[in-house]
Design an enzyme around this catalytic site. Sequence first.
Site, PDB file in Angstrom:
ATOM      1  N   CYS A 289      -2.410  -3.928  21.235  1.00  0.00           N
ATOM      2  CA  CYS A 289      -1.159  -3.616  20.927  1.00  0.00           C
ATOM      3  C   CYS A 289      -1.154  -2.153  20.112  1.00  0.00           C
ATOM      4  CB  CYS A 289      -0.630  -4.576  19.842  1.00  0.00           C
ATOM      5  SG  CYS A 289       0.603  -3.969  18.677  1.00  0.00           S
TER       6      CYS A 289
ATOM      7  N   HIS B  18      -1.507  -2.291  16.662  1.00  0.00           N
ATOM      8  CA  HIS B  18      -2.724  -3.252  16.153  1.00  0.00           C
ATOM      9  C   HIS B  18      -3.991  -3.070  17.002  1.00  0.00           C
ATOM     10  CE1 HIS B  18       0.709  -5.231  14.037  1.00  0.00           C
ATOM     11  NE2 HIS B  18      -0.050  -5.072  13.108  1.00  0.00           N
TER      12      HIS B  18
ATOM     13  N   LYS C 197      -3.944   5.710   9.999  1.00  0.00           N
ATOM     14  CA  LYS C 197      -2.758   5.017   9.601  1.00  0.00           C
ATOM     15  C   LYS C 197      -2.891   4.134   8.295  1.00  0.00           C
ATOM     16  CE  LYS C 197       0.721   1.340  10.739  1.00  0.00           C
ATOM     17  NZ  LYS C 197       1.296   0.316  11.687  1.00  0.00           N
TER      18      LYS C 197
ATOM     19  N   HIS D  47       0.790  -1.140  -0.162  1.00  0.00           N
ATOM     20  CA  HIS D  47      -0.099  -0.038  -0.011  1.00  0.00           C
ATOM     21  C   HIS D  47       0.922   1.170   0.311  1.00  0.00           C
ATOM     22  CE1 HIS D  47       0.961   0.178   4.360  1.00  0.00           C
ATOM     23  NE2 HIS D  47       0.562  -0.981   4.419  1.00  0.00           N
TER      24      HIS D  47
HETATM   25 ZN   LIG Z   1       0.974  -5.720  17.026  1.00  0.00          ZN
END
Ligand SMILES: [Zn+2]
Length: 504
Positions: free
Chosen positions: A145, A148, A295, A18
């Site tokens: 996280c 994530h 993001k 990307h």
């Molecule tokens: Zn992560």
Amino acid sequence: MPKFYLTTAIDYSNGDPHLGHALEKVGADCIARYRRLRGDQVHFLMGMDEHSQAVVQAAEQNGQSPQAWVDLMADRFAEYWRRLEVSHDDWIRTTEPRHRAAVTELLARIGRHNPDDLYVGDYEGLYCTGCEEFKQPAQIVDGHCIEHPTLELVRTRERNHFFRLSRYRDTLLDKIQAGDLRVEPAIRRNEIVRLLEDGLQDISVSRHRLSWGIPFPGDPDQTVYVWFDALINYLSATGFPSPGYERLWPADLHVVGKGITRFHCVIWPAMLLAAGEAIPRQVWAHGYVQWEGTKMSKTAGTAVTLGEAIERHGPDALRYFLLREVGFEADGNFSWDRFDERYTADLADGLGNLVSRSLAMIAKYREGVVPGGRDETTLDRAGLEATEAYGKAMDSLDLRGGAEAAWGLVATANLYIQQVAPWKLAKEGREAELDTALAALGRALHRLAVLSGPFIPGKATDIWTALGAPGQPSDAVWDTLATPPTEGLASRRPEALFPKPASV
Ligand SMILES: [Zn+2]
């Protein structure tokens, strides 16, 4: 010629690249092209990280074997980098035998140099399947996280091989503070220094019985942890452990995303120190491409594909926009509106118009032959200043500053045409002054073809060719920018460099 060994992060083979991937590769390519221009013997490495569990899952979902899948993905990534004119010299894949040999040997060297640095132990912690690593409390926000936020952390307990990372805290702090390992930009260096000051924990460097990975030497029940495996790619590609690998090693610059600085500025140099190998000289951590403040990543979802972004105004325009507007240091925004605005203002009306007007006048008044004229004009002085500012910015990896210096010269040259009005000089028969003006414009185009080359290599070549210069702008020697040898070149007016689409 000094060598300059430059790398980018290798990419997971679990989805198409990307805009975030593109920013990193194009930025590193811009640096590689600039270093070549300065006369360095550049070796530019890119590649694929093919051993992660995410790869196995992606292969299963697509009904393929892991090997068939990574082969397909490597081709897909390479095709995008070809379209974006990325000029890497080597392409490493972690499934290659040369890489497996290097991983095995590096572990053996750690075992020989510092036998206590590898040990077997139990580990229990919260594991992020996105990062493929256990997360420390500082990396967890609201139970997720940082990288994530949409994935659940998994509590995991395993008997693994460990690397005594904790032992290297002081050495790493010293090396970073002494500038032996330069971490840039400063905001990232400060983060790493704080992390080191908080102390390091040992890390697990193997996983139990993963079918897809490199077997841990001497323990066939264990597989080398994917991150430990992946980092070694930079060394594998030098030919390590075959004699002569020191011709390239250590790396002069690792270009990575800001989310993986801990791996590159802490774990990787510690692994090398443990094995008795030289550590990289510099790590540059770029920011993220954001789409409306989010993001750009696979997990966050993509609003725009890389293919669409390339097709919008062509590969050179995308390279320019990423490096000039989004930037290579902090996070930056990508939007179609800004892309279209930059394209029109900087490329079509700016550089494209300058090239077109200048060469049209040289064609009309001098039959295409670029006149000589040694008078130092305001435009020549601006060209020298732009070259100096450009070199200063590019030397410190300030790519936006480099682009600003080059495009500042575009603006000055367009203004010069308006002020000098060569058509008036022609009408009034002031031939010497007309020669001076057209010669100055020829030198400005030479400088711009060279300075814009790292950003827009395809269009820079078009300008160079239209000017009648021999070879490629990348063949140019930096020192010729002081007095560009353009007198007598047989130029021709090019097709529109940056055509305006009807919608823009
Ligand atoms: Zn992560």
